[in-house]
Design a protein around this motif. Structure first.
Motif, PDB file in Angstrom:
ATOM      1  N   PHE A 258       0.950  -1.296  -0.061  1.00 38.35           N
ATOM      2  CA  PHE A 258      -0.152   0.105  -0.112  1.00 38.35           C
ATOM      3  C   PHE A 258       0.792   1.333   0.095  1.00 38.35           C
ATOM      4  O   PHE A 258       0.861   1.948   0.986  1.00 38.35           O
ATOM      5  CB  PHE A 258      -0.880   0.163   1.112  1.00 38.35           C
ATOM      6  CG  PHE A 258      -1.957  -1.127   1.021  1.00 38.35           C
ATOM      7  CD1 PHE A 258      -3.099  -0.964   0.262  1.00 38.35           C
ATOM      8  CD2 PHE A 258      -1.680  -2.459   1.702  1.00 38.35           C
ATOM      9  CE1 PHE A 258      -3.758  -2.220   0.009  1.00 38.35           C
ATOM     10  CE2 PHE A 258      -2.620  -3.350   1.473  1.00 38.35           C
ATOM     11  CZ  PHE A 258      -3.816  -3.273   0.703  1.00 38.35           C
ATOM     12  N   CYS A 259       1.780   1.344  -1.042  1.00 40.29           N
ATOM     13  CA  CYS A 259       2.493   2.549  -1.216  1.00 40.29           C
ATOM     14  C   CYS A 259       1.562   3.783  -1.472  1.00 40.29           C
ATOM     15  O   CYS A 259       0.641   3.626  -2.249  1.00 40.29           O
ATOM     16  CB  CYS A 259       3.499   2.181  -2.407  1.00 40.29           C
ATOM     17  SG  CYS A 259       4.439   0.828  -1.951  1.00 40.29           S
ATOM     18  N   TYR A 260       2.054   4.981  -0.934  1.00 41.34           N
ATOM     19  CA  TYR A 260       1.275   6.139  -1.281  1.00 41.34           C
ATOM     20  C   TYR A 260       2.136   7.496  -1.663  1.00 41.34           C
ATOM     21  O   TYR A 260       1.668   8.377  -1.659  1.00 41.34           O
ATOM     22  CB  TYR A 260       0.678   6.352   0.150  1.00 41.34           C
ATOM     23  CG  TYR A 260       1.808   6.741   1.285  1.00 41.34           C
ATOM     24  CD1 TYR A 260       2.406   7.876   1.455  1.00 41.34           C
ATOM     25  CD2 TYR A 260       1.944   5.729   2.115  1.00 41.34           C
ATOM     26  CE1 TYR A 260       3.507   8.003   2.403  1.00 41.34           C
ATOM     27  CE2 TYR A 260       3.002   5.816   3.102  1.00 41.34           C
ATOM     28  CZ  TYR A 260       3.501   6.988   3.332  1.00 41.34           C
ATOM     29  OH  TYR A 260       4.626   7.154   4.255  1.00 41.34           O
ATOM     30  N   GLY A 261       2.991   7.221  -2.450  1.00 40.02           N
ATOM     31  CA  GLY A 261       3.939   8.296  -3.156  1.00 40.02           C
ATOM     32  C   GLY A 261       5.396   8.328  -2.997  1.00 40.02           C
ATOM     33  O   GLY A 261       5.954   7.158  -2.324  1.00 40.02           O
ATOM     34  N   HIS A 262       6.159   9.141  -3.376  1.00 43.04           N
ATOM     35  CA  HIS A 262       7.482   9.281  -3.156  1.00 43.04           C
ATOM     36  C   HIS A 262       8.003  10.602  -2.746  1.00 43.04           C
ATOM     37  O   HIS A 262       7.052  11.663  -3.064  1.00 43.04           O
ATOM     38  CB  HIS A 262       8.286   8.794  -4.338  1.00 43.04           C
ATOM     39  CG  HIS A 262       8.024   9.877  -5.671  1.00 43.04           C
ATOM     40  ND1 HIS A 262       6.983   9.817  -6.514  1.00 43.04           N
ATOM     41  CD2 HIS A 262       8.893  10.842  -6.082  1.00 43.04           C
ATOM     42  CE1 HIS A 262       7.024  10.921  -7.227  1.00 43.04           C
ATOM     43  NE2 HIS A 262       8.233  11.496  -7.084  1.00 43.04           N
ATOM     44  N   ARG A 263       8.988  10.804  -1.972  1.00 47.34           N
ATOM     45  CA  ARG A 263       9.565  12.010  -1.797  1.00 47.34           C
ATOM     46  C   ARG A 263      10.280  12.777  -2.713  1.00 47.34           C
ATOM     47  O   ARG A 263      10.992  12.331  -3.518  1.00 47.34           O
ATOM     48  CB  ARG A 263      10.558  11.768  -0.372  1.00 47.34           C
ATOM     49  CG  ARG A 263       9.830  11.060   0.518  1.00 47.34           C
ATOM     50  CD  ARG A 263      11.010  10.469   1.762  1.00 47.34           C
ATOM     51  NE  ARG A 263      10.498   9.735   2.859  1.00 47.34           N
ATOM     52  CZ  ARG A 263      11.027   9.549   3.963  1.00 47.34           C
ATOM     53  NH1 ARG A 263      12.368  10.269   4.347  1.00 47.34           N
ATOM     54  NH2 ARG A 263      10.532   8.757   4.948  1.00 47.34           N
ATOM     55  N   VAL A 264      10.291  14.173  -2.645  1.00 43.29           N
ATOM     56  CA  VAL A 264      10.850  15.207  -3.479  1.00 43.29           C
ATOM     57  C   VAL A 264      11.821  16.170  -2.253  1.00 43.29           C
ATOM     58  O   VAL A 264      11.053  16.782  -1.498  1.00 43.29           O
ATOM     59  CB  VAL A 264      10.172  15.877  -4.497  1.00 43.29           C
ATOM     60  CG1 VAL A 264      11.028  16.805  -5.061  1.00 43.29           C
ATOM     61  CG2 VAL A 264       9.596  14.738  -5.386  1.00 43.29           C
ATOM     62  N   VAL A 265      13.173  16.010  -2.252  1.00 42.00           N
ATOM     63  CA  VAL A 265      13.698  16.670  -1.408  1.00 42.00           C
ATOM     64  C   VAL A 265      13.595  18.115  -1.960  1.00 42.00           C
ATOM     65  O   VAL A 265      13.921  18.578  -3.005  1.00 42.00           O
ATOM     66  CB  VAL A 265      15.380  16.387  -1.207  1.00 42.00           C
ATOM     67  CG1 VAL A 265      16.032  17.271  -0.354  1.00 42.00           C
ATOM     68  CG2 VAL A 265      15.449  14.747  -0.928  1.00 42.00           C
ATOM     69  N   THR A 266      13.421  18.956  -0.702  1.00 39.80           N
ATOM     70  CA  THR A 266      13.242  20.626  -0.877  1.00 39.80           C
ATOM     71  C   THR A 266      14.312  21.137  -0.218  1.00 39.80           C
ATOM     72  O   THR A 266      14.791  22.442  -0.827  1.00 39.80           O
ATOM     73  CB  THR A 266      11.921  21.076  -0.267  1.00 39.80           C
ATOM     74  OG1 THR A 266      11.788  20.528   1.050  1.00 39.80           O
ATOM     75  CG2 THR A 266      10.607  20.338  -1.068  1.00 39.80           C
ATOM     76  N   SER A 267      15.001  20.563   0.442  1.00 39.11           N
ATOM     77  CA  SER A 267      15.904  21.350   1.112  1.00 39.11           C
ATOM     78  C   SER A 267      17.058  20.624   1.969  1.00 39.11           C
ATOM     79  O   SER A 267      16.427  19.457   2.645  1.00 39.11           O
ATOM     80  CB  SER A 267      15.572  22.534   2.065  1.00 39.11           C
ATOM     81  OG  SER A 267      15.032  22.384   3.182  1.00 39.11           O
ATOM     82  N   ILE A 268      18.382  20.975   1.887  1.00 43.17           N
ATOM     83  CA  ILE A 268      19.137  20.172   2.647  1.00 43.17           C
ATOM     84  C   ILE A 268      19.519  20.997   4.073  1.00 43.17           C
ATOM     85  O   ILE A 268      19.892  22.225   3.951  1.00 43.17           O
ATOM     86  CB  ILE A 268      20.520  19.866   2.042  1.00 43.17           C
ATOM     87  CG1 ILE A 268      20.368  19.156   0.718  1.00 43.17           C
ATOM     88  CG2 ILE A 268      21.559  19.160   2.968  1.00 43.17           C
ATOM     89  CD1 ILE A 268      19.772  17.663   0.932  1.00 43.17           C
ATOM     90  N   ASP A 269      19.182  20.564   5.273  1.00 41.71           N
ATOM     91  CA  ASP A 269      19.403  21.212   6.485  1.00 41.71           C
ATOM     92  C   ASP A 269      20.799  21.491   6.924  1.00 41.71           C
ATOM     93  O   ASP A 269      21.241  22.596   7.144  1.00 41.71           O
ATOM     94  CB  ASP A 269      18.264  20.962   7.439  1.00 41.71           C
ATOM     95  CG  ASP A 269      16.835  20.904   6.948  1.00 41.71           C
ATOM     96  OD1 ASP A 269      16.602  21.984   6.246  1.00 41.71           O
ATOM     97  OD2 ASP A 269      16.079  20.147   7.233  1.00 41.71           O
ATOM     98  N   SER A 270      21.434  20.165   7.075  1.00 41.46           N
ATOM     99  CA  SER A 270      22.541  20.047   7.507  1.00 41.46           C
ATOM    100  C   SER A 270      23.276  18.715   6.962  1.00 41.46           C
ATOM    101  O   SER A 270      22.633  17.816   6.537  1.00 41.46           O
ATOM    102  CB  SER A 270      22.646  20.078   9.216  1.00 41.46           C
ATOM    103  OG  SER A 270      22.087  18.898   9.522  1.00 41.46           O
ATOM    104  N   PHE A 271      24.839  18.673   7.202  1.00 50.82           N
ATOM    105  CA  PHE A 271      25.178  17.324   6.820  1.00 50.82           C
ATOM    106  C   PHE A 271      26.546  17.302   7.507  1.00 50.82           C
ATOM    107  O   PHE A 271      27.149  18.325   8.053  1.00 50.82           O
ATOM    108  CB  PHE A 271      25.498  17.049   5.319  1.00 50.82           C
ATOM    109  CG  PHE A 271      26.314  18.119   4.605  1.00 50.82           C
ATOM    110  CD1 PHE A 271      27.638  18.106   4.484  1.00 50.82           C
ATOM    111  CD2 PHE A 271      25.666  19.264   3.973  1.00 50.82           C
ATOM    112  CE1 PHE A 271      28.192  19.039   3.830  1.00 50.82           C
ATOM    113  CE2 PHE A 271      26.445  20.141   3.316  1.00 50.82           C
ATOM    114  CZ  PHE A 271      27.656  19.966   3.176  1.00 50.82           C
ATOM    115  N   THR A 272      26.931  16.168   7.966  1.00 49.64           N
ATOM    116  CA  THR A 272      28.145  15.903   8.598  1.00 49.64           C
ATOM    117  C   THR A 272      29.447  15.816   7.565  1.00 49.64           C
ATOM    118  O   THR A 272      29.169  15.435   6.418  1.00 49.64           O
ATOM    119  CB  THR A 272      28.385  14.768   9.198  1.00 49.64           C
ATOM    120  OG1 THR A 272      27.868  13.541   8.360  1.00 49.64           O
ATOM    121  CG2 THR A 272      27.174  14.580  10.222  1.00 49.64           C
ATOM    122  N   PRO A 273      30.378  16.261   7.878  1.00 45.84           N
ATOM    123  CA  PRO A 273      31.653  16.482   7.039  1.00 45.84           C
ATOM    124  C   PRO A 273      31.741  14.808   6.539  1.00 45.84           C
ATOM    125  O   PRO A 273      31.853  13.998   7.404  1.00 45.84           O
ATOM    126  CB  PRO A 273      32.791  17.043   7.980  1.00 45.84           C
ATOM    127  CG  PRO A 273      32.113  17.555   9.098  1.00 45.84           C
ATOM    128  CD  PRO A 273      30.869  16.784   9.367  1.00 45.84           C
TER     129      PRO A 273
END
Length: 185
Positions: free
Chosen positions: A108-123
């Protein structure tokens, strides 16, 4: 002599700028590259209500230990994807797919994600011999079908409610491969 120093310094600065510009390709640890990697992954991986496919007909006990899927199956019945029949003699509720429900994947899949912003990331750091980073991001759920887009589904499936919220956010591990950043399978 001053002119030669100026030419040397300018040349060195230009060479350094060109080297740094070359490092900002598809393998660089940038929000743009992370967004592309996450969107490529989620474009092929839908979010689903159940972690694994359910087999139908599905039987759930109506006494004793409550079946963990029963509330969800009742919500899917109300949405018209399943029909149910309760056999009170043996204390079992049997769920079957409706013709409409048989067109939906069994998770019962309901859609897929679309990334709108990268908030942070580790080095990026070496983990098991590969450059790895942890990325926090916001996303929007796309292609949510009509059967899923209801308050009763959000109430029954808290993970669905969280993922379809206007300010949905999550995190992922990305690994650097020769072809760029990817979500490991």
């Amino acid at each position: 002599m001053a002119r030669q120093k100026w030419i040397y310094r300018t040349g060195t600065a230009l060479a350094l700028a060109l080297m740094l510009a070359g490092c900002s390709g598809f393998k660089a640890a940038t929000p743009k590259n992370f967004t592309g990697a996450l969107n490529a992954y989620y474009g092929n991986h839908d979010d689903c209500l159940f972690p694994s496919a359910l087999r139908f007909p599905y039987e759930a006990s109506t006494t004793g230990a409550e079946d963990k899927n029963k509330k969800g199956l009742d919500a899917l019945t109300a949405a018209g994807l399943l029909k149910s029949l309760e056999d009170r003699d043996i204390h079992v509720k049997r769920y079957e797919l409706t013709p409409y429900g048989s067109r939906i994947p069994p998770r019962f899949c309901y859609g897929h994600r679309v990334v709108t912003s990268i908030d942070s990331f580790t080095p990026p750091a070496m983990v098991n011999g590969q450059q790895t980073t942890q990325v926090n991001y916001h996303y929007k759920m796309m292609d949510v079908p009509g059967w899923a887009d209801s308050d009763s589904m959000r109430k029954t499936f808290p993970a669905f409610a969280k993922s379809t919220a206007p300010d949905a956010q999550d995190h992922a591990t990305l690994v650097l491969y020769p072809s760029g950043w990817h979500v490991p399978e």
